[in-house]
Design an enzyme around this catalytic site. Structure first.
Site, mmCIF file in Angstrom:
data_model
loop_
_atom_site.group_PDB
_atom_site.id
_atom_site.type_symbol
_atom_site.label_atom_id
_atom_site.label_comp_id
_atom_site.label_asym_id
_atom_site.label_seq_id
_atom_site.Cartn_x
_atom_site.Cartn_y
_atom_site.Cartn_z
ATOM 1 N N ASP A 1 0.840 -1.200 0.000
ATOM 2 C CA ASP A 1 0.000 0.000 0.000
ATOM 3 C C ASP A 1 0.875 1.250 0.000
ATOM 4 O O ASP A 1 1.955 1.259 0.598
ATOM 5 C CB ASP A 1 -0.866 -0.029 1.270
ATOM 6 C CG ASP A 1 -2.080 0.890 1.217
ATOM 7 O OD1 ASP A 1 -2.013 1.923 0.540
ATOM 8 O OD2 ASP A 1 -3.082 0.574 1.886
ATOM 9 N N ASP B 1 -2.235 3.215 6.712
ATOM 10 C CA ASP B 1 -3.578 2.919 7.242
ATOM 11 C C ASP B 1 -3.558 2.616 8.735
ATOM 12 O O ASP B 1 -4.250 1.720 9.220
ATOM 13 C CB ASP B 1 -4.229 1.769 6.458
ATOM 14 C CG ASP B 1 -4.513 2.147 5.011
ATOM 15 O OD1 ASP B 1 -4.573 3.347 4.719
ATOM 16 O OD2 ASP B 1 -4.671 1.235 4.169
ATOM 17 N N HIS C 1 -11.185 4.069 5.842
ATOM 18 C CA HIS C 1 -10.248 3.294 5.012
ATOM 19 C C HIS C 1 -8.785 3.635 5.317
ATOM 20 O O HIS C 1 -7.892 2.931 4.864
ATOM 21 C CB HIS C 1 -10.557 3.459 3.514
ATOM 22 C CG HIS C 1 -10.084 4.727 2.886
ATOM 23 N ND1 HIS C 1 -9.827 4.824 1.531
ATOM 24 C CD2 HIS C 1 -9.835 5.963 3.403
ATOM 25 C CE1 HIS C 1 -9.422 6.063 1.245
ATOM 26 N NE2 HIS C 1 -9.433 6.760 2.357
ATOM 27 N N ASP D 1 -3.499 -2.884 -1.874
ATOM 28 C CA ASP D 1 -4.201 -1.682 -2.310
ATOM 29 C C ASP D 1 -3.591 -1.259 -3.636
ATOM 30 O O ASP D 1 -2.378 -1.067 -3.730
ATOM 31 C CB ASP D 1 -4.012 -0.590 -1.243
ATOM 32 C CG ASP D 1 -4.835 0.653 -1.503
ATOM 33 O OD1 ASP D 1 -4.993 1.027 -2.682
ATOM 34 O OD2 ASP D 1 -5.289 1.281 -0.524
ATOM 35 N N ASP E 1 -3.391 1.402 -5.004
ATOM 36 C CA ASP E 1 -2.662 2.669 -5.024
ATOM 37 C C ASP E 1 -1.191 2.505 -4.635
ATOM 38 O O ASP E 1 -0.415 3.464 -4.708
ATOM 39 C CB ASP E 1 -3.366 3.755 -4.200
ATOM 40 C CG ASP E 1 -3.280 3.560 -2.693
ATOM 41 O OD1 ASP E 1 -2.362 2.897 -2.199
ATOM 42 O OD2 ASP E 1 -4.150 4.115 -1.988
#
Length: 301
Positions: free
Chosen positions: A124, A128, A141, A228, A230
């Site tokens: 990711d 997070d 999220h 993720d 991204d």
């Protein structure tokens, strides 16, 4: 992964963990990209369990204690937890299709109870690791990894009836390049292993994945991959809600998945944050489909 094994797919069309609409279409985009057919072509028995129902408020968006859509996220997380608990009990390899990254609160809750020392690879651009107190946005999220190590709102922590789900020392974050100040402090305090883009650039993806695999192999009895999209540079994966320039390349990500397949340590996986509205001809879902194939053992030769 053993080719006799079942791959059990669950879609979670969740867009309530953040504010940009469209990520709820991620599971549909992946299926449209031919994900199921691709996995079947590798010799796997695939069962698609469809999508988890997303509970939406009829009174509009609630914000409770700097947590947007808290009640809706809790309900969806509980349902996903139960679904994955049952899938693992039946011997399936859980493959979860997001949806925004808040879905990992429910997915890891359902998975971790089947392991004494579950490891997590958090692939990711973001850590997070926010909580309501540290989050600049209140978007859940940005909080799932914190929730899974036992930090956050009590209702989120108790999905599945236990907390924490994972230990900080059983986590490896790969590809991070946008980390908030509160997250930096937590990473240092908890001793969470992180390979930022700086490390990937300096060492190369081969060394990063070798270290990740060796680190988790010696301390875990199963590893969940939470990927993720991204994490991947927006040039290769434009259809994400929170793109950050300077990410992992398409080829580096393929290499990472191939190395994980060869190491045979991944016991469950989720691919999240695909937003078809922001995408270019379903490019990001196509990339995700190819990465899933590599993770499940597809080789060029």
């Amino acid at each position: 992964m053993n080719e006799e094994k079942k791959v059990s797919i669950v879609g979670v069309p969740m867009d309530l963990g953040q504010i940009r609409r469209g990520v709820d279409m991620g599971p549909s985009a992946l299926r449209y990209a031919g994900l199921i057919e691709e996995i079947k072509s590798l010799g796997f028995d695939v069962q698609d369990y469809g999508d988890i129902h997303i509970h939406r408020s009829t009174t509009g968006t609630d914000q409770e204690q700097n947590l947007k859509n808290l009640q809706e996220v809790i309900k969806t997380s509980e349902e996903l937890c139960l679904e994955l608990d049952e899938i693992i009990s039946k011997g399936g390899f859980p493959l979860v299709l997001g949806g925004d990254h808040s879905i990992s609160i429910g997915s890891i809750a359902g998975i971790s109870k089947h392991y004494k020392e579950l490891g997590v690879i958090w692939y990711d651009a973001h850590a997070d690791l926010n909580t309501a107190e540290t989050s600049p946005s209140g978007n859940i999220h940005g909080m799932p990894l914190a929730t899974n190590i036992g930090l956050g709102h009590p209702y989120l922590l108790n999905i599945g009836g236990y907390s924490p789900k994972i230990k900080p020392e059983n986590i490896v974050i790969v590809g991070a390049r946008s980390i908030d100040e509160g997250e930096k402090a937590l990473i240092s305090e908890m001793g969470i292993k992180v390979f930022t883009m700086h490390e990937i650039d300096r060492k190369g993806m081969t060394a990063v994945m070798e270290e990740t695999i060796a680190y988790l192999k010696e301390r875990t009895d199963g590893v969940h991959l939470s990927l993720d999209l991204d994490a991947i540079d927006p040039v290769d994966a434009p259809g994400v809600g929170t793109p950050v320039l300077g990410g992992v390349t398409y080829r580096e990500s393929h290499l990472a998945m191939e190395m994980l397949a060869e190491a045979e340590i991944i016991t469950s996986a989720e691919f999240v944050e695909i937003n078809p509205i922001l995408d270019n001809k379903n490019q990001t879902a196509d990339v995700a489909t190819e990465l899933v194939s590599s993770l499940l053992g597809k080789k060029l030769i």
